[in-house]
Design an enzyme around this catalytic site. Structure first.
Site, mmCIF file in Angstrom:
data_model
loop_
_atom_site.group_PDB
_atom_site.id
_atom_site.type_symbol
_atom_site.label_atom_id
_atom_site.label_comp_id
_atom_site.label_asym_id
_atom_site.label_seq_id
_atom_site.Cartn_x
_atom_site.Cartn_y
_atom_site.Cartn_z
ATOM 1 N N ARG A 37 -22.740 29.482 -14.802
ATOM 2 C CA ARG A 37 -23.750 28.661 -15.432
ATOM 3 C C ARG A 37 -23.782 28.105 -16.743
ATOM 4 O O ARG A 37 -24.492 27.556 -17.573
ATOM 5 C CB ARG A 37 -25.133 29.485 -15.403
ATOM 6 N N HIS A 67 -12.060 25.875 -12.505
ATOM 7 C CA HIS A 67 -13.255 25.173 -12.241
ATOM 8 C C HIS A 67 -14.256 25.315 -13.446
ATOM 9 O O HIS A 67 -14.513 26.205 -13.652
ATOM 10 C CB HIS A 67 -13.830 25.688 -10.902
ATOM 11 N N TYR A 70 -20.719 24.928 -12.833
ATOM 12 C CA TYR A 70 -20.808 23.629 -11.914
ATOM 13 C C TYR A 70 -22.371 23.434 -12.536
ATOM 14 O O TYR A 70 -22.800 22.328 -11.820
ATOM 15 C CB TYR A 70 -20.938 24.284 -10.650
ATOM 16 N N HIS A 107 -17.213 18.932 -11.661
ATOM 17 C CA HIS A 107 -18.041 17.825 -10.861
ATOM 18 C C HIS A 107 -18.418 16.684 -11.984
ATOM 19 O O HIS A 107 -19.163 16.951 -12.959
ATOM 20 C CB HIS A 107 -19.521 18.558 -10.552
ATOM 21 N N GLU A 142 -13.896 15.873 -8.992
ATOM 22 C CA GLU A 142 -14.228 16.666 -7.533
ATOM 23 C C GLU A 142 -15.245 15.631 -6.710
ATOM 24 O O GLU A 142 -15.948 15.008 -7.336
ATOM 25 C CB GLU A 142 -14.874 17.827 -7.490
ATOM 26 N N ASP A 176 -13.202 17.631 -1.859
ATOM 27 C CA ASP A 176 -13.994 18.825 -1.202
ATOM 28 C C ASP A 176 -14.205 18.391 0.353
ATOM 29 O O ASP A 176 -14.774 17.386 0.445
ATOM 30 C CB ASP A 176 -14.919 19.176 -1.889
ATOM 31 N N HIS A 179 -17.851 18.158 1.200
ATOM 32 C CA HIS A 179 -18.429 17.400 0.471
ATOM 33 C C HIS A 179 -18.339 15.807 0.800
ATOM 34 O O HIS A 179 -19.143 14.974 1.050
ATOM 35 C CB HIS A 179 -18.136 17.237 -1.205
ATOM 36 N N HIS A 211 -10.226 21.267 -1.692
ATOM 37 C CA HIS A 211 -11.158 22.240 -1.420
ATOM 38 C C HIS A 211 -11.480 22.455 0.069
ATOM 39 O O HIS A 211 -11.964 21.376 0.457
ATOM 40 C CB HIS A 211 -12.478 22.035 -2.146
ATOM 41 N N ASP A 224 -24.422 19.594 0.835
ATOM 42 C CA ASP A 224 -23.456 20.446 0.211
ATOM 43 C C ASP A 224 -23.754 21.896 0.511
ATOM 44 O O ASP A 224 -24.203 22.835 -0.569
ATOM 45 C CB ASP A 224 -23.625 20.345 -1.144
ATOM 46 N N HIS A 226 -21.670 24.856 2.274
ATOM 47 C CA HIS A 226 -20.247 25.198 2.892
ATOM 48 C C HIS A 226 -20.516 26.151 3.872
ATOM 49 O O HIS A 226 -21.312 27.045 3.962
ATOM 50 C CB HIS A 226 -19.525 25.981 1.701
ATOM 51 N N GLU A 256 -13.605 27.796 -0.636
ATOM 52 C CA GLU A 256 -14.944 27.951 -1.280
ATOM 53 C C GLU A 256 -15.770 28.410 -0.222
ATOM 54 O O GLU A 256 -17.126 27.759 -0.189
ATOM 55 C CB GLU A 256 -15.293 26.848 -2.078
HETATM 56 ZN ZN ZN Z 1 -20.012 22.462 -2.669
HETATM 57 FE FE FE Z 2 -15.671 22.291 -4.049
HETATM 58 FE FE FE Z 3 -16.929 22.085 -7.186
#
Ligand code: ZN
Ligand code: FE
Ligand code: FE
Length: 276
Positions: A37, A67, A70, A107, A142, A176, A179, A211, A224, A226, A256
């Protein structure tokens, strides 16, 4: 030899991530640079990073993927939110010099009603401020699912960002699988066609990492969510094709999926069993 891994917790430090990766049959991994976060990063432990670098070298790891948190939004309508993204990116890239030669994935952000063009302007501005020539990291945009007002769910949007960045030799893309399927690309029915389109619009030389995630939703759902490998709408056979594809099989691939370490070990073993 495939470079397969998964997202790992950075809470016990760098060397611990390398050791965990080895214990689950991974030879790459992804980690958050700080609290996902976006809070303060832990003080950098150079000795711990050096130990990880040695472990990676001895064990022939592929490139790692750091990464960014996000929740950062480099194209927020609020200047203070964009400034926060700038400061975190800048600090993360400085810290990445302790593990040089790897990837920093982020992102592109959500334009929150400003429109794609304004969003792209703001992303480019931040990338050009943080990506300076002396750094030893390649940053990755991404591919996004297109939920809400996300920028980066089409190859054209990613190309528009890359086209306007300086130091563009150190900008790549992380694809990804969940995605791109959620964004509408038919990797199940026509993987070759999607990769040909990627090549035409962006250039396959920009594709640096994957990913690997199955998706809980049908193609084009822009959701989105997963799923574990083989338990979603993408399915095992597509992942078999991905890990054997000549344009993909040399890239670092990180899971992920919604599972734990044992689950990751099983998924990595499954993917390795697909290698022809
Ligand atoms: Zn995702
Ligand atoms: Fe991803
Ligand atoms: Fe990501």
């Amino acid at each position: 030899m495939l470079y397969l891994g998964c997202h790992l917790s950075a809470s016990a430090g760098y060397l611990a991530m390398g050791e965990t990766a080895l214990s689950i049959g991974a030879n790459t991994f992804q980690f958050f640079t700080r609290n996902p976060r976006g809070g303060d990063a832990k003080p950098l432990d150079l000795d711990d990073a050096a130990k990880l670098n040695a472990l990676l070298e001895v064990n022939g790891f592929g490139k790692l993927i750091a990464h960014a948190p996000y929740t950062l939004n480099p194209c927020s309508a609020k200047p203070e939110v964009r400034d926060f993204a700038y400061r975190v990116f800048k600090d993360d890239l400085a810290r990445m010099e302790a593990v040089p030669g790897n990837y920093y994935n982020f992102h592109p952000g959500s334009h929150v009603g400003q429109g794609i063009e304004a969003g792209i302007d703001q992303i480019v501005e931040i990338v050009n401020r943080v990506l300076t020539p002396e750094l030893h990291t390649t940053i990755l945009l991404e591919t996004m699912s297109g939920k809400g007002s996300e920028v980066g769910s089409s190859f054209e949007e990613l190309r528009a960002i890359i086209d306007r960045t300086e130091c563009s030799d150190r900008i790549g893309v992380c694809l990804d699988t969940c995605h791109v399927s959620d964004a509408g690309y038919d990797i199940v029915g026509d993987l070759d066609g999607v990769l040909a389109e990627f090549d035409r619009v962006i250039g396959l030389e920009r594709l640096k990492a994957l990913h690997l995630n199955d998706s809980k939703n049908p193609r084009g759902a822009r959701k989105d969510r997963h799923a574990c490998i083989g338990e979603g709408t993408i399915g095992r056979e597509t992942f078999r094709r991905i890990v054997n594809h000549p344009a993909l099989k040399q890239l670092p691939m990180c899971l992920e999926t919604p599972t734990d370490l044992e689950g990751y070990a099983r998924e990595i073993a499954l993917l390795r069993s697909f290698e022809a």
